[in-house]
Design a protein around this motif. Sequence first.
Motif, PDB file in Angstrom:
ATOM      1  N   TYR A 127      -4.527   5.160   8.173  1.00 47.43           N
ATOM      2  CA  TYR A 127      -3.840   5.242   6.884  1.00 47.43           C
ATOM      3  C   TYR A 127      -4.449   4.296   5.858  1.00 47.43           C
ATOM      4  N   LYS A 128      -4.787   3.084   6.300  1.00 47.99           N
ATOM      5  CA  LYS A 128      -5.359   2.102   5.376  1.00 47.99           C
ATOM      6  C   LYS A 128      -6.755   2.497   4.929  1.00 47.99           C
ATOM      7  N   LYS A 129      -7.440   3.303   5.728  1.00 50.39           N
ATOM      8  CA  LYS A 129      -8.780   3.747   5.345  1.00 50.39           C
ATOM      9  C   LYS A 129      -8.733   4.796   4.243  1.00 50.39           C
ATOM     10  N   MET A 130      -7.615   5.529   4.162  1.00 52.49           N
ATOM     11  CA  MET A 130      -7.525   6.607   3.173  1.00 52.49           C
ATOM     12  C   MET A 130      -6.632   6.251   1.985  1.00 52.49           C
ATOM     13  N   SER A 131      -6.132   5.023   1.927  1.00 52.57           N
ATOM     14  CA  SER A 131      -5.236   4.632   0.834  1.00 52.57           C
ATOM     15  C   SER A 131      -5.644   3.287   0.275  1.00 52.57           C
ATOM     16  N   CYS A 132      -5.157   3.002  -0.915  1.00 53.56           N
ATOM     17  CA  CYS A 132      -5.341   1.685  -1.530  1.00 53.56           C
ATOM     18  C   CYS A 132      -4.060   1.315  -2.266  1.00 53.56           C
ATOM     19  N   TYR A 133      -3.846   0.019  -2.418  1.00 57.03           N
ATOM     20  CA  TYR A 133      -2.632  -0.480  -3.052  1.00 57.03           C
ATOM     21  C   TYR A 133      -3.034  -1.430  -4.168  1.00 57.03           C
ATOM     22  N   ILE A 134      -2.727  -1.056  -5.408  1.00 50.71           N
ATOM     23  CA  ILE A 134      -3.050  -1.872  -6.578  1.00 50.71           C
ATOM     24  C   ILE A 134      -1.770  -2.549  -7.035  1.00 50.71           C
ATOM     25  N   MET A 135      -1.708  -3.858  -6.894  1.00 51.83           N
ATOM     26  CA  MET A 135      -0.479  -4.596  -7.167  1.00 51.83           C
ATOM     27  C   MET A 135      -0.313  -4.862  -8.658  1.00 51.83           C
TER      28      MET A 135
ATOM     29  N   GLU B 187       3.889  -1.025 -10.782  1.00 53.84           N
ATOM     30  CA  GLU B 187       4.127  -1.225 -12.212  1.00 53.84           C
ATOM     31  C   GLU B 187       2.823  -1.418 -12.998  1.00 53.84           C
ATOM     32  N   PRO B 188       1.979  -0.387 -13.044  1.00 54.54           N
ATOM     33  CA  PRO B 188       0.695  -0.521 -13.749  1.00 54.54           C
ATOM     34  C   PRO B 188       0.822  -0.670 -15.258  1.00 54.54           C
ATOM     35  N   THR B 189       1.976  -0.301 -15.841  1.00 54.85           N
ATOM     36  CA  THR B 189       2.131  -0.373 -17.302  1.00 54.85           C
ATOM     37  C   THR B 189       2.841  -1.638 -17.771  1.00 54.85           C
ATOM     38  N   THR B 190       3.283  -2.480 -16.836  1.00 55.02           N
ATOM     39  CA  THR B 190       4.002  -3.700 -17.215  1.00 55.02           C
ATOM     40  C   THR B 190       3.074  -4.650 -17.961  1.00 55.02           C
TER      41      THR B 190
END
Length: 604
Positions: free
Chosen positions: A86-94, A175-178
């Motif tokens: 799962y971690k190989k196919m996803s990314c998390y942008i905080m 929250e990419p727009t914060t």
Amino acid sequence: MSYLSKLAAMDIEFNDVTYSVNTGSKKTTMLLGGLSGQFKSGQLTAIMGPSGAGKSTLLNVLAGYKCTDIGGSISINGQLRDMQEYKKMSCYIMQESITQPNLTVFEAMSFAADLKIGKRKSKSQKRAIIDEILSILRLTKTRNAITNNLSGGEKKRLTIALELVNNPPIIFLDEPTTGLDEVSAALCVDVLQKLAHFGRTVVCSVHTPSASVFQKIDHVYIVAKGQCVYRDTVSNMVPFVQNMGLECPSHYNPADFIIEISSGEYGFDMVHQMIESVNTNLPLLPILRSKNEFKFDRKTFKISRIYQFNTLVKRMLLQLYRNRVTVYLNIWLHLFMGITIGALFFNLGNDGSKYKALYNVGFCIVCMVIFSYFPLLPVLLKFPTEIQTMKREYFNGWYDFSAYYWAIAVIGIPFQIFYTAIIISIAYFATGQPLELQRCFMFFSVCCMCAFIAESIGQNIASIFNTVNGLFTGSVLFCPLLLLAVQDISESITPVSIHRAIFTHTSYIRHGFEAITLALYGYDRKKLFCPLEEIYCHYRTPQTILKIIGMGNLDFWINMLCLFIVLLFSKGITYCFLRHRVQPNKTFQMIQFIRKLVKHYFNL
């Protein structure tokens, strides 16, 4: 779109997901209470809700950032997720846009490509990938700008661009727009919508989007008090609320209206009514896709740790080169300290008169203080921020942990040796110490070893505390180490008790002090110079000085061995602490508990 559009469908489905935290006194608080939903490929999904509703918690759980104390099931294309795959196919942008400083946008992208893609593609292919990503995210004009100088919106888009290098099919954003103005927020959502329509599953948490931004979202998932109150398209949201007996004013932003309902502005009975009606009015239907859409290339290309190590070292060296002000400041500071020490203890090294010989012992103590404190402070100031960046890069699969650990362990060695040489080359000769190659090498080796240990201790402290608390802890810890190092420095008629001697030698500064003193006065050094005005020079014989300070029977190499053991131990502790930061486990739960107690009782 030759690179970013080649994606397989990755649909996320979760059922009865729960998450609770321990609040102390054997009490637990349920943050997520049985959430179910579907996030489909090709859609931009927004998780919304009032503050404290659990939207960020849900995002952390779905992204795999939180893996313990979770109930329910999370599936990818109908199969329970395998966290490793799962971690190989996803990314998390905080939420907070943290990027590597002192690099241009193109350089940051290039290093990301080297770390994530490795040697699978040539330099020209990597450059084409980077150009395409920068073009899609409208960062082409800033490709040569330093990341520190980017605006808030540009930093947001850069953090997205860095994660797109290996083309992940699933993207999570907190929250990419914060913090962005309406124009920048709309531009950011436009980019996310475009990425989603190219075949990705894009899931983001949004606090209060404007009406124009809200209309760009394909799918909305509203949470309130850890429960789902709506999960469908934006266009169906107002009719759904109308069925509940509430009418959204024509001039009102539907996003603001649903948030007000979720926060209890129209009564909590309405919130419970919406929670109950979600399962009946908005049921989860099976996702129907062709078999070809589910095909995903599971062939993984392992990038060697040596290649990752070399790339990380190159990046760190380039950052240090760009941060020349700090390097120059360090050089001038060490030059100043070398001149100051040389002036204070000028020409005392070969003087056998009473006070000057003992003052030269003070020179040894001052050297230990300098090389135990100077390397400590810079690490406490900058390392906590580096750890935050490292955690994000490691979580998104940029590199193996051991590659990063050895990179930070190696990168500091030449600089510590260089800074130590600056002080020693001035102070050693100005104070008139013996000009014998063996003694010079022994003295320099001890000072370097103490500098390495101090740097490692700083990394240990910075791995646990933030910058403010780390500086406080480091300063407090240095005091007992120094006090232990200078106690019992005298020849005593009665032998020192064993427990007191052991307690004294727990300080590595004591071993360093004994080692450099033996380097200067031990190993059959010739008699010191006795001034003509002195009738009798009792300290002319170096062995007499060693006996007076209680070091007549000590050995230099034993102290060096002790310093080496302390260095290995501190490096091992650094490895364990950093490993715990990126992969928390039950072994270190006691450390976290003590940390919380200290913060609670001292209000840190």
